[in-house]
Design a protein around this motif. Structure first.
Motif, short mmCIF file in Angstrom:
data_model
loop_
_atom_site.label_atom_id
_atom_site.label_comp_id
_atom_site.label_asym_id
_atom_site.label_seq_id
_atom_site.Cartn_x
_atom_site.Cartn_y
_atom_site.Cartn_z
N LYS A 165 -34.88 23.45 -1.21
CA LYS A 165 -33.63 23.49 -0.43
C LYS A 165 -33.60 22.47 0.70
O LYS A 165 -32.53 22.09 1.16
CB LYS A 165 -33.42 24.89 0.14
CG LYS A 165 -33.26 25.97 -0.90
CD LYS A 165 -32.98 27.32 -0.28
CE LYS A 165 -34.12 27.75 0.63
NZ LYS A 165 -35.38 27.91 -0.11
N TRP A 169 -30.44 20.79 -0.86
CA TRP A 169 -29.29 21.59 -0.41
C TRP A 169 -28.94 21.26 1.04
O TRP A 169 -27.88 20.70 1.32
CB TRP A 169 -29.55 23.07 -0.58
CG TRP A 169 -28.46 23.95 -0.02
CD1 TRP A 169 -28.56 24.89 0.95
CD2 TRP A 169 -27.07 23.93 -0.41
NE1 TRP A 169 -27.34 25.47 1.21
CE2 TRP A 169 -26.41 24.90 0.38
CE3 TRP A 169 -26.34 23.20 -1.34
CZ2 TRP A 169 -25.03 25.16 0.26
CZ3 TRP A 169 -24.97 23.45 -1.44
CH2 TRP A 169 -24.33 24.42 -0.66
N ILE A 206 -28.57 24.90 -7.07
CA ILE A 206 -28.29 24.06 -5.91
C ILE A 206 -27.45 22.85 -6.31
O ILE A 206 -26.51 22.47 -5.61
CB ILE A 206 -29.61 23.63 -5.23
CG1 ILE A 206 -30.21 24.82 -4.47
CG2 ILE A 206 -29.39 22.46 -4.28
CD1 ILE A 206 -31.58 24.55 -3.91
#
Length: 399
Positions: A165, A169, A206
């Motif tokens: 992430k 992301w 994601i």
């Protein structure tokens, strides 16, 4: 497992998986809806968070709502920029470097966003690109890289040793927000084929959420979904076979339509120049989809020797993933092993390309096949090895 977004983000939303209540033991949400306000990346006093919960799914189809009023304000003062000025994010990667080379060959002014590193990316400068240091995980470093840029090409992904992430992301959300606020004219994002069909794989979910976030940002954009790179097969199969080392494979029936990154780069710039493809979602796939065993067999034939294959059953990968889920410090490993969930099904990472070729005005015969790509590689390598062997046997030495 919490995913805290950069401090400039606000107004969290939800990615809904309505079938998860029936098909899994927990509910995973990942928000892509954010307010892209002028003070979005200037403020450092507000923060919000969103979560991506890992659990066992039964391959539900992702359904999401997108009703947020983005309300973005363009901070650009109106200074015109050349349409040939591009920023490549992830320029040192397998695909990124081919994007840079192609852009330079076609006369673009190329700027590369590169994270500060002990070994500088001098090869990019040698090619003629400009290199700027920034880090997607540090949003405050992004705006300066966008000054004077017309188009952003994002082919970056996180390093294996860092949480998925962090870059894929949090960093991408910050990059998109900055691009909107800085008045970027076009944004091209590389995603993964079938990412909308596998929410159980964190990276694929994601990627899908980033697609939706980009769509709602209001930026003029193109999304290109990819299946697999031929270049990755060299280190995975070709080199170990030549060096008589173990080749790791699986018993999975998954088929992947690998594509040469040089072809991907060429088609990418054709798409960028075609205004009719703005806001479009394209999928690039190779001429044929291959299983792991078929790729290994092809390499054996071209190398003229058998491979020492170590087969890892997909069931072992799935067990390992469940085991690493038990400890917080191994959750990132579990996220990457989540691809075993995809491998355990009879999935085909491919897509018909006739319509795409027609849109781009490309002849499909010009796309290199995996057989031709590997044949060229083995022919060149075996010739070099033969030359080196001949030189090593030379005994005529003159003083």
């Amino acid at each position: 497992m919490a995913c805290r977004l950069p401090t400039q983000l606000a107004t969290p939303g939800k990615l809904h998986h309505p079938h998860h209540a029936k098909t899994s033991t927990c509910h995973g949400t990942l928000s892509w809806r954010r307010t892209l306000a002028p003070d979005a990346f200037l403020s450092s006093t507000q923060s919000s968070s969103t979560t991506l919960s890992g659990c066992s799914y039964k391959r539900p189809l992702v359904t999401c709502t997108a009703q947020t009023n983005v309300g973005a304000v363009n901070l650009a003062p109106g200074t015109p920029v050349r349409s040939t000025s591009i920023l490549v994010v992830g320029a040192t990667g397998t695909l990124g470097r081919q994007i840079v080379r192609r852009a330079l060959d076609e006369g673009y002014d190329v700027r590369c966003l590169v994270r500060p590193r002990p070994a500088p990316a001098d090869f990019l400068r040698d090619w003629g690109a400009t290199v700027v240091n920034a880090d997607l995980s540090k949003p405050e470093t992004i705006p300066a890289t966008l000054v004077g840029i017309h188009t952003v090409i994002d082919c970056a992904t996180g390093r294996p040793e860092e949480p998925i992430k962090t870059v894929d992301w949090e960093g991408k959300v910050a990059l998109i927000q900055c691009a909107k606020a800085m008045g970027i004219k076009k944004f091209l994002f590389f995603s993964i084929h079938n990412c909308d069909k596998h929410p159980e794989v964190p990276l694929m979910e994601i990627k899908y959420c980033t697609e939706k976030f980009l769509q709602e940002s209001g930026l003029n954009h193109i999304v290109i979904r990819l299946c697999g790179f031929m270049q990755g097969l060299i280190g995975q199969y070709a080199v170990p076979i030549l060096e008589e080392k173990s080749v790791w494979g699986t018993d999975a029936p998954t088929r992947i339509a690998y594509m040469d990154t040089q072809d991907i780069a060429r088609l990418t710039f054709i798409a960028l120049r075609n205004e009719n493809l703005n806001e479009k979602l394209l999928t690039f796939a190779g001429p044929r989809a291959w299983t792991t065993q078929e790729v290994i067999t092809l390499c054996e034939r071209l190398a003229g020797q058998d491979a020492n294959v170590t087969t890892v059953p997909v069931s072992i990968l799935r067990f390992t993933r469940q085991l690493t889920r038990l400890f917080e410090w191994t959750n990132d490993v579990a996220d990457r092993l989540a691809f075993s969930e995809v491998l355990s099904s009879d999935t085909v990472f491919s897509s018909p390309m006739a319509e795409t070729y027609n849109l781009l005005g490309v002849d499909g015969k010009d796309i290199i096949s995996l057989e031709k790509y590997l044949q060229d590689y083995f022919t060149n390598i075996l010739k070099k090895l033969k030359d080196l062997k001949a030189q090593s046997k030379q005994t005529d030495i003159y003083f």
